[in-house]
Design an enzyme around this catalytic site. Structure first.
Site, PDB file in Angstrom:
ATOM      1  N   LYS A   1      42.810  24.304  43.518  1.00 52.33           N
ATOM      2  CA  LYS A   1      43.541  25.469  43.003  1.00 52.33           C
ATOM      3  C   LYS A   1      43.104  26.742  43.741  1.00 52.33           C
ATOM      4  O   LYS A   1      42.144  26.706  44.531  1.00 52.33           O
ATOM      5  CB  LYS A   1      43.246  25.594  41.512  1.00 52.33           C
ATOM      6  CG  LYS A   1      41.761  25.843  41.253  1.00 52.33           C
ATOM      7  CD  LYS A   1      41.381  25.720  39.796  1.00 52.33           C
ATOM      8  CE  LYS A   1      39.925  26.150  39.628  1.00 52.33           C
ATOM      9  NZ  LYS A   1      39.468  26.050  38.246  1.00 52.33           N
TER      10      LYS A   1
ATOM     11  N   TYR B   1      32.541  58.051  52.240  1.00 49.24           N
ATOM     12  CA  TYR B   1      33.146  58.841  51.156  1.00 49.24           C
ATOM     13  C   TYR B   1      32.125  59.273  50.121  1.00 49.24           C
ATOM     14  O   TYR B   1      31.255  58.487  49.730  1.00 49.24           O
ATOM     15  CB  TYR B   1      34.218  58.008  50.434  1.00 49.24           C
ATOM     16  CG  TYR B   1      35.501  57.837  51.191  1.00 49.24           C
ATOM     17  CD1 TYR B   1      36.224  58.929  51.675  1.00 49.24           C
ATOM     18  CD2 TYR B   1      36.015  56.561  51.400  1.00 49.24           C
ATOM     19  CE1 TYR B   1      37.411  58.755  52.358  1.00 49.24           C
ATOM     20  CE2 TYR B   1      37.216  56.375  52.080  1.00 49.24           C
ATOM     21  CZ  TYR B   1      37.908  57.477  52.554  1.00 49.24           C
ATOM     22  OH  TYR B   1      39.081  57.303  53.215  1.00 49.24           O
TER      23      TYR B   1
HETATM   24  C1  LIG Z   1      38.363  25.236  38.363  1.00 52.78           C
HETATM   25  C2  LIG Z   1      38.308  24.020  37.560  1.00 52.78           C
HETATM   26  C3  LIG Z   1      37.511  22.944  37.962  1.00 52.78           C
HETATM   27  C4  LIG Z   1      36.522  23.043  39.103  1.00 52.78           C
HETATM   28  O1  LIG Z   1      35.426  23.826  38.704  1.00 52.78           O
HETATM   29  P1  LIG Z   1      34.195  24.180  39.668  1.00 52.78           P
HETATM   30  O2  LIG Z   1      33.286  24.984  38.790  1.00 52.78           O
HETATM   31  O3  LIG Z   1      34.762  25.001  40.781  1.00 52.78           O
HETATM   32  O4  LIG Z   1      33.615  22.923  40.142  1.00 52.78           O
HETATM   33  C5  LIG Z   1      37.596  21.780  37.234  1.00 52.78           C
HETATM   34  N1  LIG Z   1      38.413  21.684  36.151  1.00 52.78           N
HETATM   35  C6  LIG Z   1      39.188  22.711  35.724  1.00 52.78           C
HETATM   36  C7  LIG Z   1      40.062  22.539  34.543  1.00 52.78           C
HETATM   37  C8  LIG Z   1      39.155  23.908  36.406  1.00 52.78           C
HETATM   38  O5  LIG Z   1      39.894  24.943  35.965  1.00 52.78           O
END
Ligand SMILES: *Cc1c(COP(=O)(O)O)cnc(C)c1O
Length: 386
Positions: free
Chosen positions: A49, A268
């Site tokens: 994702k 800045y």
């Molecule tokens: C993002 C996510 C993962 C992976 O988690 P990590 O901490 O990056 O290993 C797994 N399951 C779900 C439902 C997630 O949202």
């Protein structure tokens, strides 16, 4: 004259980029294999994702697919449709689930919705034509108060004789809220609740562990694990040496080096005042590239905590950010780098082999996940090791 000029154009875009990322897909695949081994008897999937944690679904998914990964988790239907192009035989789970109007995206690209509510279950079972085999998955909230059916709803549904025949879950999921802190009592509480659920859904595969969850032990593995951040080289467990190899190196070009005197302000707001004769490197990165303003050396609320700001790495030296980070430019104090060892046109590492991703993230008051997923689109990218 013109001929010389043409010769100068033989550089690759990467060699002359203002900012660039080197993404090591060999290290990425090695990290996944390490997590697969750590998952013991369970199958290792992968969270891809957030556009593959910022590294590009179109690069990350084929690399993981070639390494043998067949269970991929994306956030949205769009990400799922993109991932499908690079993972023909994988199961692609969409964590947002389904809602009216997007069902066809799931059907046409063979995506599996992770259903999170009674409402989503009704949407899906109504859309699936009678007699069609369309797998779905089920997310249950066991203590995080994020997406998912309540435990009571899930248990009632498990042995509901009236549930529609088109409801065909292939995976039961829940997500751990505190896995990066192994001593947190919520881990065991969620584990025990999930064990009850997995028993109620006998015959359906189950999945609980993200990257840190894998390291909580075999009880947490169930049938499929869902590592994310550790694949990309990030830290999984708080306070434990990161076993993953770095995957991304972010570098940016020094546009100018100039001398400045003690007493002069920098950037800045003039919040950083030099205390000695200094040399400053003006570098082609800023918060528009995801080099967070919170990494500033001074003049942002986070620095009020007394923590230092970000560091770059150049010619074997760690060099601090001086003053505020701006949209497109960041100033590093390179006074301690011998003059002969550094010049305009050199690249400064922002994070990578020498500045750990998670150290850079901590200096910004955030986590590696956010640093990776906020890398802007101005970076020239080179994928190596595939
Ligand atoms: C993002 C996510 C993962 C992976 O988690 P990590 O901490 O990056 O290993 C797994 N399951 C779900 C439902 C997630 O949202």
């Amino acid at each position: 004259m013109t001929d010389d000029f043409d010769d100068d154009l033989t550089f690759t875009p990467f060699e002359v980029a203002p900012s660039r990322l080197t993404i090591d897909l060999g290290a990425l695949a090695d990290n996944w294999r390490m997590l697969k081994k750590a998952s013991g008897k369970a199958r290792a999937g992968a969270a891809v994702k957030g556009d593959g944690y910022g590294l590009g679904i179109e690069a990350v998914v084929p690399a993981l697919y070639d390494a043998g990964c067949r269970d991929m988790f994306v956030a949205t239907p769009d990400e799922g449709m993109l991932a499908r192009q690079f993972a023909p035989e994988a199961r692609i789970f969409v964590l947002a689930g389904v809602w009216p109007g997007v069902e066809n995206q799931f059907f046409s690209h063979d995506l599996v919705p992770v259903l999170v509510s009674e409402e989503q279950i009704a949407c899906w079972t109504n859309a699936v034509a009678f007699g069609d085999e369309r797998p779905c998955a089920l997310m249950v909230d066991t203590g995080m108060n994020r997406l998912g059916l309540s435990v009571e709803e899930a248990l009632a549904l498990a042995d509901d004789p009236t549930r529609p025949a088109s409801f065909a879950p292939v995976l039961l999921l829940s997500h751990l809220a505190c896995a990066s802190d192994p001593s947190h009592p919520l881990n065991r509480k969620q584990l025990e609740t999930f064990q009850t659920l997995a028993t109620a859904y006998e015959g359906v595969e189950s999945s609980l562990a993200n990257s840190p969850g894998i390291y909580l032990g075999p009880e947490y593995h169930f049938d499929v694990t869902r590592p994310g951040i550790a694949i990309y080289g990030g830290e999984a467990v708080d306070g434990v040496r990161n076993p993953a190899q770095p995957v991304v190196t972010a570098e940016s070009r020094i546009l100018q080096i100039h001398a400045a005197k003690a007493g002069e302000p920098v950037s800045y707001g003039g919040t950083h005042v030099l205390t000695r004769e200094s040399r400053l490197a003006i570098v082609s990165t800023g918060y528009a590239d995801g080099y967070h303003r919170a990494l500033s050396g001074s003049g942002v609320p986070l620095r009020g905590t007394g923590q230092p700001g970000g560091y770059g790495f150049v010619a074997g030296h760690r060099v601090p950010v001086a003053g505020r980070i701006t949209m497109d430019l960041t100033i590093f104090d390179v006074t301690d780098v011998p003059e002969a060892e550094i010049r305009a046109g050199d690249y400064i590492e922002l994070f990578g082999a020498n500045i750990a991703l998670d150290d850079a993230a901590r200096a910004a008051g955030t986590i590696g996940y956010e640093l990776l997923t906020s890398l802007g689109n101005r970076y020239q990218r080179a994928y190596i090791g595939s």
